[in-house]
Design a protein around this motif. Structure first.
Motif, PDB file in Angstrom:
ATOM      1  N   UNK A  57      -8.692-128.877  -9.405  1.00  0.00           N
ATOM      2  CA  UNK A  57      -7.756-129.673 -10.211  1.00  0.00           C
ATOM      3  C   UNK A  57      -7.136-128.837 -11.347  1.00  0.00           C
ATOM      4  N   UNK A  58      -5.851-129.048 -11.569  1.00  0.00           N
ATOM      5  CA  UNK A  58      -5.093-128.245 -12.527  1.00  0.00           C
ATOM      6  C   UNK A  58      -5.744-128.180 -13.908  1.00  0.00           C
ATOM      7  N   UNK A  59      -6.305-129.292 -14.352  1.00  0.00           N
ATOM      8  CA  UNK A  59      -6.844-129.310 -15.722  1.00  0.00           C
ATOM      9  C   UNK A  59      -8.193-128.601 -15.862  1.00  0.00           C
ATOM     10  N   UNK A  60      -8.666-127.984 -14.772  1.00  0.00           N
ATOM     11  CA  UNK A  60      -9.906-127.209 -14.852  1.00  0.00           C
ATOM     12  C   UNK A  60      -9.660-125.728 -14.632  1.00  0.00           C
ATOM     13  N   UNK A  61      -8.423-125.395 -14.255  1.00  0.00           N
ATOM     14  CA  UNK A  61      -8.172-124.057 -13.718  1.00  0.00           C
ATOM     15  C   UNK A  61      -7.613-123.079 -14.738  1.00  0.00           C
ATOM     16  N   UNK A  62      -8.149-121.865 -14.692  1.00  0.00           N
ATOM     17  CA  UNK A  62      -7.616-120.726 -15.431  1.00  0.00           C
ATOM     18  C   UNK A  62      -6.978-119.843 -14.362  1.00  0.00           C
ATOM     19  N   UNK A  63      -5.675-119.632 -14.459  1.00  0.00           N
ATOM     20  CA  UNK A  63      -4.979-118.921 -13.377  1.00  0.00           C
ATOM     21  C   UNK A  63      -4.333-117.632 -13.866  1.00  0.00           C
ATOM     22  N   UNK A  64      -4.112-116.725 -12.894  1.00  0.00           N
ATOM     23  CA  UNK A  64      -3.608-115.389 -13.212  1.00  0.00           C
ATOM     24  C   UNK A  64      -3.097-114.767 -11.924  1.00  0.00           C
ATOM     25  N   UNK A  65      -2.170-113.858 -12.043  1.00  0.00           N
ATOM     26  CA  UNK A  65      -1.656-113.173 -10.866  1.00  0.00           C
ATOM     27  C   UNK A  65      -2.645-112.080 -10.457  1.00  0.00           C
TER      28      UNK A  65
ATOM     29  N   UNK B   3       5.734-123.257  -1.553  1.00  0.00           N
ATOM     30  CA  UNK B   3       5.152-123.492  -2.888  1.00  0.00           C
ATOM     31  C   UNK B   3       5.502-124.871  -3.452  1.00  0.00           C
ATOM     32  N   UNK B   4       6.343-125.602  -2.730  1.00  0.00           N
ATOM     33  CA  UNK B   4       6.712-126.962  -3.174  1.00  0.00           C
ATOM     34  C   UNK B   4       5.475-127.783  -3.505  1.00  0.00           C
ATOM     35  N   UNK B   5       4.407-127.577  -2.739  1.00  0.00           N
ATOM     36  CA  UNK B   5       3.189-128.371  -2.940  1.00  0.00           C
ATOM     37  C   UNK B   5       2.068-127.557  -3.586  1.00  0.00           C
ATOM     38  N   UNK B   6       2.392-126.386  -4.140  1.00  0.00           N
ATOM     39  CA  UNK B   6       1.341-125.491  -4.666  1.00  0.00           C
ATOM     40  C   UNK B   6       0.443-126.237  -5.647  1.00  0.00           C
ATOM     41  N   UNK B   7      -0.841-126.105  -5.456  1.00  0.00           N
ATOM     42  CA  UNK B   7      -1.781-126.806  -6.333  1.00  0.00           C
ATOM     43  C   UNK B   7      -2.947-127.337  -5.529  1.00  0.00           C
ATOM     44  N   UNK B   8      -3.420-128.508  -5.925  1.00  0.00           N
ATOM     45  CA  UNK B   8      -4.643-129.077  -5.349  1.00  0.00           C
ATOM     46  C   UNK B   8      -4.583-129.156  -3.824  1.00  0.00           C
TER      47      UNK B   8
ATOM     48  N   UNK C 156       4.313-118.869 -14.776  1.00  0.00           N
ATOM     49  CA  UNK C 156       4.581-119.379 -16.124  1.00  0.00           C
ATOM     50  C   UNK C 156       5.518-120.589 -16.098  1.00  0.00           C
ATOM     51  N   UNK C 157       6.364-120.671 -15.081  1.00  0.00           N
ATOM     52  CA  UNK C 157       7.279-121.814 -14.992  1.00  0.00           C
ATOM     53  C   UNK C 157       6.584-123.038 -14.417  1.00  0.00           C
ATOM     54  N   UNK C 158       5.559-122.804 -13.619  1.00  0.00           N
ATOM     55  CA  UNK C 158       4.906-123.888 -12.880  1.00  0.00           C
ATOM     56  C   UNK C 158       3.822-124.544 -13.739  1.00  0.00           C
ATOM     57  N   UNK C 159       3.706-125.872 -13.680  1.00  0.00           N
ATOM     58  CA  UNK C 159       2.773-126.540 -14.616  1.00  0.00           C
ATOM     59  C   UNK C 159       1.284-126.346 -14.334  1.00  0.00           C
ATOM     60  N   UNK C 160       0.905-125.825 -13.165  1.00  0.00           N
ATOM     61  CA  UNK C 160      -0.515-125.762 -12.808  1.00  0.00           C
ATOM     62  C   UNK C 160      -1.319-124.829 -13.735  1.00  0.00           C
ATOM     63  N   UNK C 161      -2.428-125.329 -14.243  1.00  0.00           N
ATOM     64  CA  UNK C 161      -3.449-124.486 -14.868  1.00  0.00           C
ATOM     65  C   UNK C 161      -3.137-123.949 -16.258  1.00  0.00           C
ATOM     66  N   UNK C 162      -4.153-123.315 -16.839  1.00  0.00           N
ATOM     67  CA  UNK C 162      -3.978-122.523 -18.059  1.00  0.00           C
ATOM     68  C   UNK C 162      -3.736-121.090 -17.578  1.00  0.00           C
ATOM     69  N   UNK C 163      -2.679-120.465 -18.088  1.00  0.00           N
ATOM     70  CA  UNK C 163      -2.268-119.171 -17.537  1.00  0.00           C
ATOM     71  C   UNK C 163      -2.781-117.998 -18.370  1.00  0.00           C
ATOM     72  N   UNK C 164      -3.158-116.937 -17.650  1.00  0.00           N
ATOM     73  CA  UNK C 164      -3.580-115.710 -18.318  1.00  0.00           C
ATOM     74  C   UNK C 164      -2.757-114.545 -17.777  1.00  0.00           C
ATOM     75  N   UNK C 165      -2.274-113.728 -18.698  1.00  0.00           N
ATOM     76  CA  UNK C 165      -1.489-112.549 -18.331  1.00  0.00           C
ATOM     77  C   UNK C 165      -2.350-111.320 -18.470  1.00  0.00           C
TER      78      UNK C 165
END
Ligand code: ARE
Ligand code: CA
Length: 499
Positions: free
Chosen positions: A288-296, A277-282, A329-338
């Motif tokens: 790109x992170x600033x376009x993404x809505x992320x969730x588990x 996960x060191x490189x998790x993201x793009x 929630x700790x990782x900077x990627x995306x807007x997060x949804x729970x």
């Protein structure tokens, strides 16, 4: 016309799946506002068909009958009251809007709908909108069944019926106007944005035309000129011609690869490991992170609908789930949804849940039960309320505190023990190995004593700590020890948990 104005960079959205408006209003005031949740995603507020076979499934709300605002969650008046009370509490409301289609072609005729509006599905008549046959795509769809048969053909994906749902013709101005007017009525009531359902099945240029007709946010609560925050449901796991990137110029887009990949890593499938996960993201093929809505997980894939597959983690596997949510929630990627779920009588048969349709806790007449809050802050009556689990709540605070800070001081053991910080604001350590993690790590944080917000938290007075105490030295290093057997094998500290 798309700016994120008030919402970009804000942090956590919670989907209060199938909650009643009255309960959401209280939750905003008593819990979400005080704990720094940014927004609630509500279940579709529009009138829908009442399905009796199976009995009142959750998915009936994805079959609109009109854009009147009465649903299983409550009346229009209750919706309005909720929006204003949540806004006052500093919690935005994002409405799930179902605009690709109306009800199933086989839904029949009559007034079996949540506000009692008349409809005739076989004649495609919805007089309360109004829509009639010419407002649907039948002339454009070329499959034999009239349904989407092949996701490799972009024309049928957009112009045919998704699982038999009557497909609206958004090329027509009347349809655009009716949809925009529905969304505008919500904006005028104070909603701050939308989850737009089934966007893969609508042409981007049609969505662009609809979004262009949307009002600014209501100035009673939002700065003049604020635009709605829009996140579009497009399932793009690769392998189909329709790409999430076709929609990212119009608003945020759901990133379904995120939960699928994170689930696989935490389950340690195919030799996936946390160190990866060191490189998790793009670089993992995510948008790109600033376009993404992320969730588990989401309301579909937590029960085998939609996409993501069997790696998806849910509340049914709480130990791994909490780890995944904490990482997100700790990782900077995306807007997060729970996800905030209800429990149902899950019946797995050959991997398929026979009860995947079951609606929220309800009375025999089908009305949804209230969400009771226990003295310890958990929810009763089959409401899971993941967002009230203290580990998740405290990580929402972590994300707020760390907002804008880069990922820093990554450490891993090459396997399933990792740690990383967010500038000098926060630091998380996760042990998903079978052996103890015991390490002195550079946290990047100012020297001092911090309270771990996973095993406990800082007491109200600010000096006590009900969890592990972590001491950061003058050199920014701290020693962490996490046994593999711990119920929550991770530790998190942030500026707000300093003692
Ligand atoms: C229900 C019944 C069906 C019946 C239909 C009409 O289950 O058997 O044919 O009614 O009578 C939800 C439920 C559906 C339900 C529907 C309407 O999940 O089961 O149908 O409500 O009541 C695709 C779409 C994606 C969609 C998923 C589910 O691209 O947009 O399917 N997700 C949203 C919502 C759902 C909702 C709808 C859309 C419809 O989140 O909750 O459906 O409003 C691959 C493809 C994906 C595809 C996926 C699953 O991964 O890449 O694009 O997702 O397979 O087919
Ligand atoms: Ca369509």
């Amino acid at each position: 016309h798309y700016h994120c104005s008030t919402t970009c960079g804000t942090t956590s959205i919670v989907h209060l799946f199938e909650w009643r408006w009255r309960d959401i209003a209280e939750e905003c005031e008593n819990y979400l506002g005080p704990n720094g949740f940014d927004a609630v995603q509500i279940s579709p507020p529009s009138e829908n068909v009442v399905v009796a076979q199976p009995w009142r499934p959750w998915w009936e709300r994805y079959q609109p009958i009109s854009y009147k605002l009465c649903s299983r969650s409550g009346t229009e008046q209750e919706l309005r009251d909720m929006i204003s009370r949540c806004n006052k509490a500093g919690v935005k409301i994002y409405a799930d809007v179902v605009i690709n289609h109306m009800c199933s072609a086989s839904a029949g005729e009559g007034r079996r709908s949540t506000c009692g509006s008349y409809f005739n599905a076989s004649k495609e008549e919805f007089p309360s909108v109004p829509y009639s046959a010419s407002h649907f795509n039948d002339d454009k769809c070329t499959t034999a069944s009239g349904n989407i048969e092949n996701y490799q053909d972009i024309y049928q994906v957009r112009d045919c019926r998704l699982v038999g749902l009557l497909d609206l013709a958004h090329r027509k101005e009347h349809v655009r106007e009716r949809v925009a007017s529905y969304m505008n009525s919500l904006l005028d009531m104070g909603v701050a944005g939308f989850r737009v359902d089934a966007c893969k099945h609508m042409w981007p240029q049609d969505l662009n035309a609809i979004y262009g007709q949307l009002h600014n946010l209501n100035t009673e609560w939002f700065p003049e000129g604020s635009r709605p925050f829009i996140y579009q449901e497009v399932i793009d796991l690769g392998g189909e011609p329709i790409k999430a990137s076709e929609y990212s110029g119009l608003g945020h887009v759901t990133e379904f690869k995120y939960g699928a990949k994170l689930g696989s890593v935490i389950r340690r499938w195919n030799r996936d490991k946390l160190a990866d996960l060191k490189t998790f993201g793009e670089s993992w093929g995510l948008m790109p992170s600033n376009q993404a809505l992320v969730f588990v997980d989401n309301h579909d894939n937590q029960r085998g609908h939609g996409a993501g597959g069997t790696s998806i983690l849910t509340f049914w596997e709480p130990r791994m789930y909490k780890m995944a949510v904490a990482f997100m929630l700790a990782h900077p990627y995306g807007v997060t949804r729970l996800m905030s779920s209800y429990r149902w009588d899950r019946r797995l048969l050959d991997g398929k849940d026979q009860n995947d349709w079951m609606g929220p806790p309800s009375y025999p007449d089908g009305s949804t039960k209230p969400v009771p809050i226990n003295p310890d802050g958990s929810c009763g009556g089959d409401w899971v309320c993941e967002h009230r689990w203290h580990q998740i709540r405290n990580m929402v605070t972590f994300r707020n505190v760390a907002h804008g800070q880069p990922l820093s001081n990554w450490w891993d053991n090459g396997e399933n023990q990792i740690a990383f910080g967010r500038g000098d604001r926060g630091f998380i350590v996760i042990n998903n190995d079978d052996c103890t993690l015991d390490a002195s790590l550079q946290t990047g944080m100012p020297a001092g004593c911090y309270c771990d917000v996973i095993s406990g938290q800082r007491t109200a007075a600010g000096t006590g700590c009900t969890g592990k105490r972590i001491t950061v030295g003058e050199d920014g290093r701290a020693r962490f020890s996490i046994k593999a057997s711990e119920e929550d094998p991770f530790v998190a500290i942030h500026s707000g948990s300093k003692l």
